[in-house]
Design an enzyme around this catalytic site. Sequence first.
Site, PDB file in Angstrom:
ATOM      1  N   CYS A  28       3.777  43.479  94.531  1.00 54.30           N
ATOM      2  CA  CYS A  28       3.513  44.753  94.307  1.00 54.30           C
ATOM      3  C   CYS A  28       1.550  44.405  94.039  1.00 54.30           C
ATOM      4  O   CYS A  28       1.630  43.645  94.106  1.00 54.30           O
ATOM      5  CB  CYS A  28       3.736  44.510  93.213  1.00 54.30           C
ATOM      6  SG  CYS A  28       5.335  45.174  92.245  1.00 54.30           S
TER       7      CYS A  28
ATOM      8  N   HIS B 195      -0.131  48.366  88.924  1.00 53.60           N
ATOM      9  CA  HIS B 195      -0.204  47.252  87.762  1.00 53.60           C
ATOM     10  C   HIS B 195      -1.783  46.969  87.068  1.00 53.60           C
ATOM     11  O   HIS B 195      -1.783  46.330  87.955  1.00 53.60           O
ATOM     12  CB  HIS B 195       0.640  46.340  87.648  1.00 53.60           C
ATOM     13  CG  HIS B 195       0.569  45.492  88.147  1.00 53.60           C
ATOM     14  ND1 HIS B 195       0.548  43.469  87.838  1.00 53.60           N
ATOM     15  CD2 HIS B 195       1.717  44.748  89.027  1.00 53.60           C
ATOM     16  CE1 HIS B 195       1.241  43.449  88.493  1.00 53.60           C
ATOM     17  NE2 HIS B 195       1.636  43.971  89.881  1.00 53.60           N
TER      18      HIS B 195
END
Length: 576
Positions: free
Chosen positions: A491, A472
């Site tokens: 992440c 992301h």
Amino acid sequence: MNESEFRTLSAAVPAAGAADEHCPVRRRLLLAALAAAVAGPLQALETTATVQAVTVSYGRLWLDESGRVLPQARAALSLLADAASHGLEPQDYDAAGLALVFARPFPSPREADAADQALTRAFERYLSELHRGRVDPASLRHDFQVARSDPFDPAQALRLALERQDPAAAVAAAVPQLPLYGRLRLALARYRQLAGHPAWASPLPPLPRAPKSRSAKLEPGQSWAGLDLLAQRLRVLGDLAPAAAVSAQAAAAPTVQTAALLPGALAPAANELPRYQGDLVEAVRRFQLRHGLEADGVIGSTTWTQLGIEPAARVHQIELALERLRWTPFLQSRRMVVVNLPEFVLRAYEVADDGRVQLALESRVVVGRALDTRTPLFDEDMRFIEFSPYWNIPPSIARSETVPKLRRDPGYFDRMGFEFVGADGSVQRGLSSAHLDAVLAGRMRIRQRPGEHNALGDIKFVFPNADNIYLHHTPAVDLFGRARRDYSHGCIRVEKPVELAEFVLQGMPGWDRARIEAAMAQGKSNTLKLAEPVPVLLSYGTTLVKGDQIFFFNDIYGHDRVLTQALQQRSRSRAK
């Protein structure tokens, strides 16, 4: 076989003694001969069924009918002896023992059959470990799906190669089909040559300590008694040109060793030490860049430690990198995204029409914290892109960080665009203690609306997985400027999300850069399914070769240490 034949065989194999412990083939042959002499039938051999199957199905692979050694056997023995060039251990394949056995004549067809099959087993095992490695990645908690379904068959590869009487062809088919593998082998040979080099015979002296400071470091312009030894190491490693000299200018007390180690270096005058400046500073910057450090030319404790690591330790690090390449599933598709966690870099690759692998994108990334939220290793297909995404805060983060912070600072809720979501999907935008209690009890969750403060930025790349890991964007772009970038909850934050979106959306009409940026800025969540899934590999390599430079990175998650322990345990088990 009578007693005379047994004695003949025993004499044909090297004499017993200490060398026997390292020659299992010899022991097998002598035991086979003893069994045949006592019991007669070949079925008494422990490997009888395999020997018979091979003899019936294929005939001998390495010896002719009269027991003479074929050229392909000599080639195979040479390849086994060269296993170290691949980072493997020749003794694992009894390379020395087999060479001794095949150097003597065989007294009977039975012993020739046994030796032929022993070489076949050793070579097939060699091919298997060249291709799949010595350790199962699943045992190290590396969830590589493709590696487990690899169809490579060592026996078939060997048969096909021997049809051309070229065992080397089987080796070429077994090794990872990546340019990096060959470059790592060259680096391995180079660092093996450096083992024991005099540049590492003496340790670097302690760094100078600044007045009224607890830290010790060397900055440009300072003098240090270790500059000559530093320059010698940097020359050997290729970071400092051979003709570059250590500059001498007035400084502190003299040392006995001044430029004596360095051909062509300037010798300081009496009561002078060379200053750290010029070419030497630039060489240190190159060294820092190759070791994943901030390339500022300042030698602090981290750079000083890296400079002290001997070539033998780097040899082992390269061997581990070769081992990982054997079971890490690279280039399983026309396009692929690979993240090397200890390097903090994402690369996107594509295969050109002529078969060449091309680097389409390189981007810095931020990965999971080494202390408590490590990013796992696995491969999955990217299937979706979410523009202006919501961030559903994981329960563990909500419990440990978000809820306590909201209790201390209720205004944080509105500033960050949070909202509560019930089990039925209902949304509540008002902060209350009851809602926070419901989050802790698992009846509600907290999510962050799209916007400038959203932790996922403007775009999220989804490759469904059990760990809920994704790529992301991020509003915290300052972290990309740091050398070490393990700051996330697991992440992976991408510095170049627009370029990554362009790569994965190739072949989808209308999705050019302008449209991608417009979708990211819309502020309304929108999920787009990819027309063609793109494999994503989260990998781990602390050694990398780019061009003619070799890079080393810190073992941030300790995976090198764990792999070393697994290989040592394997060696101990086989030695029993």
